[in-house]
Design a protein around this motif. Sequence first.
Motif, mmCIF file in Angstrom:
data_model
loop_
_atom_site.group_PDB
_atom_site.id
_atom_site.type_symbol
_atom_site.label_atom_id
_atom_site.label_comp_id
_atom_site.label_asym_id
_atom_site.label_seq_id
_atom_site.Cartn_x
_atom_site.Cartn_y
_atom_site.Cartn_z
ATOM 1 N N VAL A 170 0.882 -1.170 0.000
ATOM 2 C CA VAL A 170 0.000 0.000 0.000
ATOM 3 C C VAL A 170 0.922 1.224 0.000
ATOM 4 N N PRO A 171 0.765 2.126 -0.985
ATOM 5 C CA PRO A 171 1.735 3.215 -1.111
ATOM 6 C C PRO A 171 1.646 4.236 0.022
ATOM 7 N N GLU A 172 2.791 4.863 0.321
ATOM 8 C CA GLU A 172 2.820 6.014 1.233
ATOM 9 C C GLU A 172 2.250 7.214 0.481
ATOM 10 N N LEU A 173 1.767 8.202 1.234
ATOM 11 C CA LEU A 173 1.316 9.442 0.602
ATOM 12 C C LEU A 173 2.525 10.106 -0.056
ATOM 13 N N PRO A 174 2.335 10.656 -1.257
ATOM 14 C CA PRO A 174 3.488 11.282 -1.921
ATOM 15 C C PRO A 174 3.957 12.526 -1.167
ATOM 16 N N ARG A 175 5.258 12.780 -1.195
ATOM 17 C CA ARG A 175 5.802 13.968 -0.523
ATOM 18 C C ARG A 175 5.808 15.160 -1.466
ATOM 19 N N GLU A 176 5.855 14.894 -2.776
ATOM 20 C CA GLU A 176 5.847 16.009 -3.729
ATOM 21 C C GLU A 176 4.404 16.251 -4.180
ATOM 22 N N PRO A 177 4.151 17.431 -4.778
ATOM 23 C CA PRO A 177 2.775 17.719 -5.205
ATOM 24 C C PRO A 177 2.339 16.794 -6.346
ATOM 25 N N VAL A 178 1.143 16.249 -6.232
ATOM 26 C CA VAL A 178 0.571 15.448 -7.319
ATOM 27 C C VAL A 178 -0.873 15.891 -7.511
ATOM 28 N N ASP A 179 -1.407 15.697 -8.698
ATOM 29 C CA ASP A 179 -2.750 16.189 -9.016
ATOM 30 C C ASP A 179 -3.739 15.056 -9.264
ATOM 31 N N ILE A 180 -3.268 13.987 -9.861
ATOM 32 C CA ILE A 180 -4.149 12.871 -10.206
ATOM 33 C C ILE A 180 -3.485 11.587 -9.729
ATOM 34 N N ILE A 181 -4.234 10.818 -8.950
ATOM 35 C CA ILE A 181 -3.647 9.637 -8.307
ATOM 36 C C ILE A 181 -4.431 8.401 -8.736
ATOM 37 N N TYR A 182 -3.756 7.448 -9.322
ATOM 38 C CA TYR A 182 -4.402 6.189 -9.697
ATOM 39 C C TYR A 182 -4.215 5.183 -8.570
ATOM 40 N N LEU A 183 -5.319 4.654 -8.059
ATOM 41 C CA LEU A 183 -5.248 3.587 -7.059
ATOM 42 C C LEU A 183 -6.097 2.423 -7.546
ATOM 43 N N CYS A 184 -5.647 1.218 -7.293
ATOM 44 C CA CYS A 184 -6.394 0.023 -7.695
ATOM 45 C C CYS A 184 -6.416 -0.937 -6.518
ATOM 46 N N PHE A 185 -7.598 -1.123 -5.926
ATOM 47 C CA PHE A 185 -7.754 -2.065 -4.802
ATOM 48 C C PHE A 185 -9.080 -2.790 -4.927
ATOM 49 N N PRO A 186 -9.104 -4.126 -4.759
ATOM 50 C CA PRO A 186 -7.979 -5.050 -4.645
ATOM 51 C C PRO A 186 -7.057 -4.899 -5.853
ATOM 52 N N ASN A 187 -5.758 -5.063 -5.594
ATOM 53 C CA ASN A 187 -4.772 -4.686 -6.588
ATOM 54 C C ASN A 187 -4.417 -5.790 -7.580
ATOM 55 N N ASN A 188 -4.315 -5.385 -8.823
ATOM 56 C CA ASN A 188 -3.640 -6.167 -9.842
ATOM 57 C C ASN A 188 -2.329 -5.424 -10.079
ATOM 58 N N PRO A 189 -1.178 -6.006 -9.859
ATOM 59 C CA PRO A 189 -0.874 -7.427 -9.711
ATOM 60 C C PRO A 189 -0.671 -7.956 -8.285
ATOM 61 N N THR A 190 -0.641 -7.128 -7.245
ATOM 62 C CA THR A 190 -0.146 -7.632 -5.949
ATOM 63 C C THR A 190 -1.195 -8.348 -5.108
ATOM 64 N N GLY A 191 -2.496 -8.177 -5.438
ATOM 65 C CA GLY A 191 -3.550 -8.790 -4.632
ATOM 66 C C GLY A 191 -3.774 -8.083 -3.307
ATOM 67 N N ALA A 192 -3.115 -6.933 -3.092
ATOM 68 C CA ALA A 192 -3.278 -6.194 -1.828
ATOM 69 C C ALA A 192 -4.625 -5.491 -1.789
ATOM 70 N N VAL A 193 -5.128 -5.251 -0.573
ATOM 71 C CA VAL A 193 -6.357 -4.478 -0.408
ATOM 72 C C VAL A 193 -6.086 -3.276 0.492
ATOM 73 N N ALA A 194 -7.020 -2.313 0.457
ATOM 74 C CA ALA A 194 -6.882 -1.124 1.293
ATOM 75 C C ALA A 194 -8.039 -1.092 2.282
ATOM 76 N N SER A 195 -7.694 -0.901 3.540
ATOM 77 C CA SER A 195 -8.720 -0.789 4.586
ATOM 78 C C SER A 195 -9.417 0.571 4.485
ATOM 79 N N LYS A 196 -10.501 0.714 5.276
ATOM 80 C CA LYS A 196 -11.204 2.007 5.334
ATOM 81 C C LYS A 196 -10.268 3.121 5.776
ATOM 82 N N GLU A 197 -9.414 2.825 6.768
ATOM 83 C CA GLU A 197 -8.515 3.848 7.316
ATOM 84 C C GLU A 197 -7.535 4.321 6.235
ATOM 85 N N ILE A 198 -7.017 3.372 5.481
ATOM 86 C CA ILE A 198 -6.057 3.745 4.433
ATOM 87 C C ILE A 198 -6.744 4.576 3.364
ATOM 88 N N LEU A 199 -7.920 4.142 2.928
ATOM 89 C CA LEU A 199 -8.608 4.918 1.891
ATOM 90 C C LEU A 199 -8.991 6.302 2.418
#
Length: 409
Positions: A170-199
């Motif tokens: 599960v990625p850390e929040l970026p330290r530099e400015p970003v505008d558009i963030i792609y997230l995929c959960f449950p993840n392809n390819p890692t099979g990881a999921v994101a909890s409510k707290e993380i989202l």
Amino acid sequence: MAIINENFLKLQAGYLFPEIGRRRRDFEAKNPRVKVISLGIGDVTQPLAAAVVEAMKKAVGEMGRIDTFRGYDDGGVGYEFLRKAIIENDFESRGVRVEPDEVFVSDGGKCDTGNIQEIFGRDNIIAVTDPVYPVYVDSNVMAGRTGAADKKGRYERIVYMPCTAENDFVPELPREPVDIIYLCFPNNPTGAVASKEILAKWVDFARDNKAIILFDAAYEAFISDADIPHSIYEIDGAKEAAIEFRSFSKTAGFTGVRCAFTVVPKQLKAHTKDGRAVEVNPLWHRRHGTKFTGASYISQAGAAAVYTSEGKKQCRQIIEIYMNNAALICESLGKLGYKVYGGVNAPYVWMKTPDGLGSWDFFDRLLQKANVVGTPGAGFGPAGEGYFRLTAFAKPDDVKEAMERFAAV
Ligand SMILES: *Cc1c(COP(=O)(O)O)cnc(C)c1O
């Protein structure tokens, strides 16, 4: 003189699956009597649910009679019967309110995740996970939002967020400015999921930074843990921060039928360069209506059948077949001493390669010794080096045999 879009020349050769195919064919040519088992490609293998087949047959019949024939779907955003079923079953059942004009039916999650960037300016900084579903990156390269790729295949002007065992993929929040963030959960390819707290952390980050999350939930139906959110809109405030992508491809075996949808909330705003807030929903509506004419009536009728009580039961049974495969893969490899991740809330098992082997070296070893094909993690990004993806989308007997053969590796 016709000038090409030179951004296409920046694209790294889409070499992953062709290279897998080449190595497999080489091996098969040298070993013609060996039966190779593929746990490589992310495509379903089970036939469609009977309820879906029946609904599509009925729809074909309707298309063949003058009184029930249908032409263009009004506006190309999807028939009301399907959007209603989506809203009731995928969102209201989880306490999420979605309006019919926030749902855009299409013929694929790949095209929607690839096309959505068109409504955003060229100067946006894109953030993606590493490893990543390549569509998110390549569609932005084509649009000119990146510079050239470096030796590792990372493009200039894209922010890569490494996902490894150290951060539970599960990625850390970026330290530099970003505008558009792609997230995929449950993840392809890692099979990881994101909890409510993380989202929730990501939704807050997006709101604080006026950024937008593009949330790919193509695998939500594979979630088994009750407390993992299926939709990002289960998080307070997410309708002001995120677009969500869904697909019937993996949830109901529609990879060859084609039907998907995207939710663009009316609360979601992006900004002009001079800081004026603009609603995103009408822009996607305009993009969709201009360049897309709608998914076929037959596939939409099939998709609606996924939400009937028979359809739900049958699709659940198919998902259980895949998830039993995933459980067998995790259990067998665990017993053999491999480190495995995913496979519980997603149809992908992400394993650490043994003996510090590179992803491609392990690919070759597995093919030679076990005659099993998987996908080298490095093919999804530099942080995937040293990992390997196995899919549960295979026939149970093949998975069983592949696991027996793993013992020889
Ligand atoms: C399979 C998949 C999709 C769905 O693609 P379709 O075009 O709907 O078949 C979307 N996102 C990811 C990450 C996938 O693996």
